[in-house]
Design an enzyme around this catalytic site. Structure first.
Site, PDB file in Angstrom:
ATOM      1  CG  ASP A  90     -16.659   4.217   3.961  1.00  0.00           C
ATOM      2  OD1 ASP A  90     -16.384   3.442   5.251  1.00  0.00           O
ATOM      3  OD2 ASP A  90     -15.886   3.441   2.884  1.00  0.00           O
ATOM      4  CB  SER A  91     -20.969   7.048   5.573  1.00  0.00           C
ATOM      5  OG  SER A  91     -21.216   6.957   3.448  1.00  0.00           O
ATOM      6  CD  GLN A 193     -23.167  10.815  -4.714  1.00  0.00           C
ATOM      7  OE1 GLN A 193     -22.596  10.534  -5.802  1.00  0.00           O
ATOM      8  NE2 GLN A 193     -22.308   9.950  -3.319  1.00  0.00           N
ATOM      9  CG  ASP A 270     -10.982   7.192  -0.755  1.00  0.00           C
ATOM     10  OD1 ASP A 270     -11.338   7.765  -1.114  1.00  0.00           O
ATOM     11  OD2 ASP A 270     -10.895   5.479  -0.958  1.00  0.00           O
ATOM     12  CB  CYS A 321      12.721   3.496  -2.862  1.00  0.00           C
ATOM     13  SG  CYS A 321      11.073   3.328  -1.908  1.00  0.00           S
ATOM     14  CB  CYS A 323      10.105   1.909   1.820  1.00  0.00           C
ATOM     15  SG  CYS A 323      10.488   1.451   0.907  1.00  0.00           S
ATOM     16  CB  CYS A 326      14.158   0.820  -1.093  1.00  0.00           C
ATOM     17  SG  CYS A 326      12.759   0.262  -1.982  1.00  0.00           S
ATOM     18  CG  HIS A 352       8.333  -0.083  -2.919  1.00  0.00           C
ATOM     19  ND1 HIS A 352       9.255   0.901  -2.824  1.00  0.00           N
ATOM     20  CD2 HIS A 352       7.373   0.302  -4.195  1.00  0.00           C
ATOM     21  CE1 HIS A 352       9.131   1.253  -4.256  1.00  0.00           C
ATOM     22  NE2 HIS A 352       8.514   1.249  -5.151  1.00  0.00           N
TER      23      HIS A 352
HETATM   24 ZN    ZN Z   1      10.900   1.355  -1.466  1.00  0.00          ZN
END
Ligand code: ZN
Length: 373
Positions: A90-91, A193, A270, A321, A323, A326, A352
């Site tokens: 970002d700026s 804006q 984001d 999951c 990940c 997990c 996670h």
């Molecule tokens: Zn997970």
């Protein structure tokens, strides 16, 4: 650099591909926030374990520390943090307007006293892009004026005038910094804006859409206005932005809000939610993975892992999951780590939660391709 591959027949949702100097991304996608150059508690391996596609970092904070000279010396943030995927920066505009009390906006710059160091800082469209060049950012944001909510119409009008002038200066700065000449050049995004005023939102979106930017962000939303107001603005603004450019809704990150914005045609998101909540022991889990919808939040749940009822649950957070957390730990272990204040707890929960968000985006992309969203 952006290609729309499929548009849903059910909504304005789009599935596409965005090319950056550090790899291509399928859209829509989510960017976890590495404000100071790390997804707090995660190293580069952990960042990959969370199936992170791109991280967002903050120009203003990196300008403060470690500073321009060191980042330039080490060849940018990718090398500094050991991450070789895309980075959006970002700026600093948002930080200026959320952190600084004594700011002075002039035609070509904003000056303010940094609340932490007490030093006077001057940001210009040129120097924030120069900093982003030193960072080695893949997607650069222009400097903008982000007024708080609520603001009088005159305040928003003035913010738009300045942001438009800065957008023009940013295009010139981008040329002056030699970024157009690069074989794989970073992308330059504008920020629209307009507060909660329909006419100002439309006016600003149309003005910026005529300028040669690589993408368009919708700024100044999710700053405290009612949710329905936000959606109303979003519906109107998105339609005025170029179809063939990516659209980025800044700072919006509740799962059902992401889904609704995707349906309006937003491609990028984001938010600090997955990382911040992970550090507080709040875990995100799918309940009905196949039934994700923007109209309710029933398809996922969040829970506080510190709660006593999780003490003896010797099962993964989510057995389905994929990940690292997990695959290698249980709820009882996570509960234990949080209770004894082991920093590993934050790391595993962060992996996670980011993975959950990336899985959500994968499901969203799939739903767009099958016209289910
Ligand atoms: Zn997970």
């Amino acid at each position: 650099m952006f290609r729309r591959i499929k548009k849903s027949v059910k909504s304005r949702a789009r599935f596409g591909r965005l090319a950056t100097p550090h790899g291509a991304l399928a859209t829509p996608f989510f960017m976890p926030v590495a404000t100071r150059g790390s997804l707090k508690s995660l190293d580069a391996q952990g960042t990959r374990d969370a199936r992170t596609e791109i991280v967002l970092s903050n120009t203003y904070h990196l300008l403060n520390r470690p500073g321009y000279a060191l980042l330039e010396k080490c060849g940018g943030l990718h090398a500094f943090m050991g991450w070789n995927g895309p980075i959006l920066t970002d700026s600093g505009g948002y930080q200026v307007f959320s952190l600084a009390r004594h700011r002075k906006i002039a035609a070509s710059s904003v000056s303010f006293k940094d609340p932490q160091t007490g030093k006077t800082v001057i940001l210009t469209p040129y120097n924030v892009l120069k900093m982003q060049r030193a960072i080695g950012s893949d997607i650069m944001m222009v400097l903008d004026v982000c007024p708080p909510y609520p603001s009088e119409k005159e305040v928003i009008q003035e913010a738009i005038r300045t942001t438009t002038a800065w957008a023009k200066s940013s295009i010139m700065a981008y040329r002056k910094l030699g970024l157009y000449r690069r074989k794989e050049r970073p992308l330059l995004f504008a920020i629209t804006q307009g507060g909660v005023y329909d006419d100002l939102r439309a006016q600003h979106a149309q003005t910026l859409a005529k300028m040669p930017f690589d993408g368009y962000a919708i700024g100044g939303l999710a700053v405290g206005e009612p949710r329905e107001k936000m959606y109303h603005i979003l519906t109107n603004v998105v339609q005025l932005l170029p179809e063939d450019k990516p659209r980025y809704l800044m700072g919006v990150g509740k799962p059902q809000d992401i889904m609704r914005a995707v349906q309006e045609g937003v491609d990028m998101f984001d938010c600090v939610i997955p990382t911040r909540e992970a550090r507080h022991g709040r875990i995100y889990v799918f309940r009905k993975r196949e039934r994700i919808t923007a109209t309710s939040a029933e398809w996922y749940e969040t829970y506080a892992i510190r709660h006593a009822r999780h003490q003896k649950r010797l099962v993964p957070i989510d057995p389905t999951c994929g990940c690292f957390t997990c695959g290698t730990t249980t709820i009882a272990y996570m509960h234990h780590l949080f209770r004894v204040h082991d920093p590993l707890a934050e790391r595993l929960a962060t992996i996670h939660n980011i993975y959950f968000y990336n899985e959500l985006m994968r499901l969203i992309r799939r739903a767009i391709r099958t016209n289910d969203l």
